[in-house]
Every structure is written in C-alpha cells, then in structure tokens.
Write a protein that holds these residues in place. Sequence first.
Motif, PDB file in Angstrom:
ATOM      1  N   VAL A  73       0.772  -1.282   0.131  1.00 17.96           N
ATOM      2  CA  VAL A  73       0.035  -0.060   0.072  1.00 17.96           C
ATOM      3  C   VAL A  73       0.943   1.312  -0.109  1.00 17.96           C
ATOM      4  O   VAL A  73       1.620   1.509   1.057  1.00 17.96           O
ATOM      5  CB  VAL A  73      -1.037   0.083   1.276  1.00 17.96           C
ATOM      6  N   LEU A  83      -5.272  -5.152   6.746  1.00 17.88           N
ATOM      7  CA  LEU A  83      -5.688  -4.286   5.680  1.00 17.88           C
ATOM      8  C   LEU A  83      -7.107  -3.411   6.435  1.00 17.88           C
ATOM      9  O   LEU A  83      -6.948  -2.032   6.459  1.00 17.88           O
ATOM     10  CB  LEU A  83      -6.097  -4.615   4.633  1.00 17.88           C
ATOM     11  N   THR A  87      -7.475   0.789   7.481  1.00 14.65           N
ATOM     12  CA  THR A  87      -8.258   1.544   6.640  1.00 14.65           C
ATOM     13  C   THR A  87      -9.163   2.405   7.705  1.00 14.65           C
ATOM     14  O   THR A  87      -9.544   3.387   7.501  1.00 14.65           O
ATOM     15  CB  THR A  87      -9.053   0.606   5.684  1.00 14.65           C
ATOM     16  N   GLN A 139      -8.544  -2.394  -3.234  1.00 13.86           N
ATOM     17  CA  GLN A 139      -8.072  -0.780  -3.292  1.00 13.86           C
ATOM     18  C   GLN A 139      -9.330   0.001  -3.542  1.00 13.86           C
ATOM     19  O   GLN A 139      -9.384   1.078  -3.054  1.00 13.86           O
ATOM     20  CB  GLN A 139      -7.234  -0.745  -4.475  1.00 13.86           C
TER      21      GLN A 139
END
Length: 307
Positions: A73, A83, A87, A139
């Motif tokens: 990332v 992840l 986020t 993504q």
Amino acid sequence: MPMTAPVPVLKADPSRERTRAHQRAFGWYDWANSAYVTTTGTVLISPYLTALARADACPDLPSGAECTTDLSVLGVPIAVGALAPYTITVATVVSALALLFVGAIADRHPRPVRLLGGLAWTGAVAASLMFFLSGSNWQLGVLLVVVANLCLGASQVVYDALLIRVAEPDDRDRVSSRAWALGYLGGGLLLALNLGVMTTYESLGLSYEMAIRLSLLSAGLWWGVFTIIPVLGMRRIVGTTATPWTGRRAWSGAPCASWAPPSASCATTRRPCSSCWPTSSTTTASRPSSPPPASTASRPSSSRPAR
C-alpha cells in the motif's frame, strides 16, 4: 482604496426553527445513517475487505490455509489481515482533521440542511458503490470506506449542530433520545433483513458473495433514500448561528473555533487563535461569579455524544 459594502448576513430565527415538525424530521437522519453503521461499518466491510485482499495477495491459497504474503500500500507492506484495521484508522484520522473545519462551518453555513444532505448523499453514493467490490478489488474498497466514513462523520457534526436549532434546551434530551431510538430501530431492522438474506442465499438463488454485495448496496440506498425526509422536513432552517468569516479567515478561523470558540473580539479581528484561548492567569481573575447563559454562537457544534 474603494470601500466595499458588507455582505448581509442572514441570522437564524429560533422562533421559526423550533417546531414539532422540524423535531420529527430531525430524528429521521439517525434512522437513515444507522443502516450504514450497522450493516456495513460494524458487520460486513472488515471481513469482506480482508477476503478481497487475500484473493489478491494469495490467489491460489487452499481453503483454510493462512496467507503470509503482504500487500503493498503506497510502498508500505501490510499484512492481509491488517488491511481493514489500517483502513478504519486512516479514515478516523482523516475525519478527525476534517471535522475541525466542519464543526465551525456548520454554524456559519446559511443553508445547514443542504450541507447535511450533500454530505449524506455523497457518503451514501460511496456506500452504494461498494456493491461493485468483487474478486480482488480491495483498493476500491479502501477508497470507498474512507470517503463514506468521512462523509458520515462530517454529516453527523452538521446533524448535531442542528439539534440546538430545532429544540429548546429543555427539549433536547427528548428530541435526541427519540432520534437515537429511531437510529437503533432502523439500523437493527436492515441488519436483520441482510443477515436473513445471507443465511438463506442459496434458496434465493444467490451466491454468498452476491448476498454480501447486495447487503452493502442496501445500506447505501437506505442511507440515501431516508435522508430525503430530514432534508425536506427541515428545509426552512436557514441562516447562521455564529459570525461568518470572510476572506482568508473563512479557512484560518475554522479550526480555531472548533478547538475553542473564540471570544467576541476574536470573531471580528485578525488576532491569532492562541490569543483567543483563555490562560490560567486570565481565567481566574476575570471569571464572573456566576456563568452567563450560553448563547447559540458559543455553544459547541456537537451537542450529543458520538454513538
């Protein structure tokens, strides 16, 4: 240098705003946004985002095996299972910085209900677009989560600022409690329906992934459609509750007012933020024997604790 006429400022009229109709419409935004909070934010998006990332990092991974390949990332290696937490953290940090401005703008926007609607519908579009998350497209998921959470937080700041516009001080607990009840009811209702779809997906002719995607879509649509009720119901709320800024102060003054609402002299001068904050030497000497009644302009934008 030629003098320019000052721009007229439309001030809020509490006598026209604090009505039963506005109070009833106010609570429906809790009903609207709580569906995203429960279905997407609390239950679905984290494990689904992890599944998308695993499909990208370890496409040939046998069922039940652990993926040890990191994602990249922006050049930073991140474990697949980390992840979703990363986020949410990024979305929270971005929101915390942005809301410094939103809180002050909410009190100075001449059409705060339109601002609420714009933020809510932008977030609802981002939440609805999560339907297109499939395969290994994590993504897009990260981007949509950040946008949706940012818009959710910003809209709730404007929403809380409207509470003091629609209700007298003695009525705010009642109006806020009713809104919270609607929020829990709406969020719980849609979550129960989506869990039912995800449990019986085979009998409905769906794949498990499609059941999740439809649930994500339903949360976004619910948020957007039911936001129409408070936006239309409170459309007559116009005017500002604080002194508007012009020129460069329109941006430089926003975080100052969010951290500590400036005094009357700071609102009309170009003094820096630090000069508007009370110090220990001045507060003790100048504190009145009894506090004056709080005005709308000096009250913080958010009157309710975050859920």
